[in-house]
Design an enzyme around this catalytic site. Structure first.
Site, PDB file in Angstrom:
ATOM      1  N   GLU A  18     -15.932  42.660 -14.343  1.00 38.55           N
ATOM      2  CA  GLU A  18     -15.747  41.325 -13.789  1.00 38.55           C
ATOM      3  C   GLU A  18     -17.032  40.624 -13.322  1.00 38.55           C
ATOM      4  O   GLU A  18     -17.172  40.262 -12.157  1.00 38.55           O
ATOM      5  CB  GLU A  18     -14.724  41.376 -12.651  1.00 38.55           C
ATOM      6  CG  GLU A  18     -13.357  41.776 -13.147  1.00 38.55           C
ATOM      7  CD  GLU A  18     -12.285  41.772 -12.081  1.00 38.55           C
ATOM      8  OE1 GLU A  18     -12.615  41.623 -10.888  1.00 38.55           O
ATOM      9  OE2 GLU A  18     -11.105  41.907 -12.442  1.00 38.55           O
TER      10      GLU A  18
ATOM     11  N   GLU B 157      -7.706  44.377 -18.152  1.00 35.44           N
ATOM     12  CA  GLU B 157      -6.894  44.410 -16.944  1.00 35.44           C
ATOM     13  C   GLU B 157      -5.929  43.237 -16.958  1.00 35.44           C
ATOM     14  O   GLU B 157      -6.321  42.103 -17.249  1.00 35.44           O
ATOM     15  CB  GLU B 157      -7.746  44.304 -15.669  1.00 35.44           C
ATOM     16  CG  GLU B 157      -8.613  45.503 -15.361  1.00 35.44           C
ATOM     17  CD  GLU B 157      -9.356  45.335 -14.024  1.00 35.44           C
ATOM     18  OE1 GLU B 157      -8.924  44.490 -13.202  1.00 35.44           O
ATOM     19  OE2 GLU B 157     -10.363  46.025 -13.818  1.00 35.44           O
TER      20      GLU B 157
END
Length: 616
Positions: A216, A336
């Site tokens: 991320e 995810e």
């Protein structure tokens, strides 16, 4: 031992009005794990399974929007995230409750074929894993290993049963996520060295098919801006080359950023720049782009309140990452995605996303790749596939994913493997008899769209038998002990049902003369945790040879340590048995043992009545 940690999930967009709820991390106070062993040699990390001839064998590479195995057969990643190595536990979570092989077996039985395994750079410092339960032979081969040694065991076992692993550099250290791939404490040079080290560690072990370079990236990370300090695309090329220099066969998974040309999206989910500024590596056919996508349980976003929701979502996904697949530029892996499923918006979002990912039965492996967040129930803003007991399955959440699973890595042609429907859940599980050393069970037959081929019987979280009929007798048990059982049905395609409702059975006291005993629990309770001292007294007239104490606690009170007794758990039932030195008690004599626990629900009552049995 058990430690409950709620992972802080940070997935904000710049300018989002809503702040994310932060999950609190509990602190382990249990006795220290034995000193870590030296890292296993490269030879010791080779998977035990020989190369398979089925789809998914060997190392993988890309071709256009597809991932191919070593034989050139398209494969579909349909997997699960199992976090923990990136936290201060320095090991995958849940091993405080179950054996790691049992956990991985269950993942496969549910139809997940790949594990995304997050880690932090701390584990390269020889960290000792915390909260691994080794009582009763559980996780016995993990004793004394450091974090990387435990990772070796998980990787090798997954590979031995035909599963694959993607390693995820999730954090620079266990303290938390970072916007960039480096921090003042963990410079880029360390990141690159550790990527190369872990790639070399598993060289020759094709259970590990790739590495997710950094989790991320977000503002100020950019894509294509040209600033070497912030351009994630350029950093990904440097990280990819470090990995490939140690193992040129690995896939390089590259996540997106947060913002591109003023357009913001989920952290790691914005790949709008990858078409214009692709990641280029010296080894061809290695790049897989990765997006993260979440629902309102993580944060509220504008697209969720659009009047056209959820029909607007395919356009949102096309813009941010789906175009790479649609235009045959590269494979896209949704590394995810998850939700608590508490709101109707989240339910509609997950249903739409699963359809967008392309059902295996119609698209085969010509599909988006994915790993769901998460296996763990202790993810604060999503929950997991497992319930809080770390054993039973959230069958509703798991059911949403059924159409995009591909247990055998899918098929290269539309139609896939055909049968992706799991049998119905076995019903009517009943204890039909007990002795001092056995428990007999029966249940009603499951149904399936083709045919049920058998049933797997679980004692607690461990599979103890596979049978073709609807009955089973479990033998070799301990007298006067309570056990919990569940059953799963399976079909010829490898589809496995959710677990049946669990039943408990207590074996009889056996042939020894019953001696009287009592147990009294004294609590030292501070709200978020507690210790309990249990005093066992021989109330009979003859000396005891052994004793057992049983009581019940809510599953939100989790064991993190014990002393002077062998303490195990099955559901809400806590069972403590004597050690070799304190089982013999003279008449009226006493001994004591203790347990340590943490709470996930401050209102959970720890008061309990303990039942003591003894033999003389």
């Amino acid at each position: 031992m058990r430690l409950l940690l709620r992972r802080r999930l940070s997935r904000r967009l710049a300018g989002c009005a809503a702040a994310l709820a932060a999950a609190l991390a509990a602190t382990l106070t249990a006795p220290a794990v034995p000193a870590a062993h030296a890292a296993a040699s490269a030879a010791g990390t080779t998977a035990t399974a020989s190369a398979a001839t089925t789809a998914g064998a060997g190392y993988w590479h890309t071709s256009g929007r597809q991932i191919l195995d070593e034989a050139g057969t398209p494969v579909r990643i349909a997997g699960i995230n199992w976090f923990g190595f990136e936290t201060s536990n320095y090991v995958a979570h849940g091993l405080w409750s179950r054996d790691y092989k049992s956990m991985i077996d269950q993942m496969k039985s549910l139809g997940y074929n790949t594990i995304r395994l997050p880690y932090s750079d701390d584990i390269f410092k020889g960290t000792a894993p915390a909260s691994i339960n080794t009582s009763g032979g559980m996780n016995a081969d993990l004793v004394g290993l450091n974090s990387l040694g435990v990772m070796d065991k998980l990787v090798n076992y997954a590979g031995s049963i035909g599963m694959k692993v993607i390693l995820d550099r999730h954090r620079p250290d266990s303290g938390g996520q970072s916007a960039l791939w480096y921090t003042s404490a963990v410079p880029e040079s360390t990141w690159l060295a550790n990527l190369k080290s872990i790639a070399a560690r598993y060289a020759g072990n094709s259970a590990v098919v790739g590495i997710d370079l950094h989790n991320e990236p977000h503002d100020p990370a950019c894509w294509g801006c040209g600033d070497t300090a912030t351009d994630w695309r350029l950093a990904a090329q440097r990280g990819g080359e470090a990995v490939l220099s140690a193992n040129s066969k690995l896939l390089i998974f590259v996540e997106g950023v947060q913002s591109f040309n003023g357009s913001s999206y989920w952290w790691g989910g914005n790949l709008q720049g990858a078409g214009q500024y692709p990641v280029q590596l010296s080894v061809a056919n290695r790049v897989v782009y990765s997006a993260h996508d979440y629902a309102t349980s993580v944060a509220q976003q504008t697209w969720f309140s659009d009047p056209s929701f959820p029909s607007n979502m395919p356009g949102v996904w096309d813009k941010n990452w789906g175009y790479l697949f649609n235009q045959n530029i590269a494979p896209v892996w949704v590394g995810e995605f998850g939700t608590t499923l508490q709101s109707t918006v989240d339910q509609a979002w997950l249903k739409a996303l699963v359809q967008y990912l392309r059902p295996t039965a119609t698209a085969g492996a010509d599909s988006f790749q994915w790993t769901f967040w998460s296996w763990n129930p202790n993810s604060g803003d999503t929950g997991g596939i497992l319930n809080d007991d770390w054993t039973t399955v959230n069958s509703v959440k798991d059911g949403y994913l059924a159409s995009v699973k591909a247990p055998g890595f899918g098929s290269g042609t539309p139609g896939g493997s055909g049968d992706v429907q799991a049998p119905s859940v076995p019903g009517g599980l009943t204890v039909t008899g007990t002795t001092a050393s056995s428990v007999s069970l029966s249940w009603t037959a499951s149904t399936d769209d083709t045919a049920v081929t058998g049933y797997d019987v679980y004692r607690g979280g461990t599979k103890v038998a596979s049978v073709t009929g609807t009955s089973f007798s479990d033998s070799g048990l301990t007298a006067a002990t309570t056990y919990s059982y569940s059953v799963r049905a399976k079909d010829a395609a490898g589809n496995v049902s959710a677990a049946s409702a669990a039943v408990s059975a207590t074996t009889s006291a056996g042939s020894g003369t019953s001696a009287g005993c009592s147990a009294a629990i004294s609590l030292n309770d501070w709200g978020s945790g507690l210790t309990a001292t249990v005093t066992v007294t021989n109330t009979g007239t003859a000396p005891t040879k052994s004793w057992q104490v049983v009581w019940a606690w809510p599953t939100s009170i989790q064991l993190s340590g014990s002393w002077s007794a062998n303490v195990t758990r099955s559901g809400q039932t806590i069972t403590a048995t004597n050690l070799s030195y304190n089982g013999a008690l003279a008449a009226n004599a006493s001994t004591s043992f203790g347990v340590q626990a943490t709470r996930t629900d401050a209102s959970a009552a720890a008061t309990a009545t303990a039942v003591c049995t003894a033999t003389s």
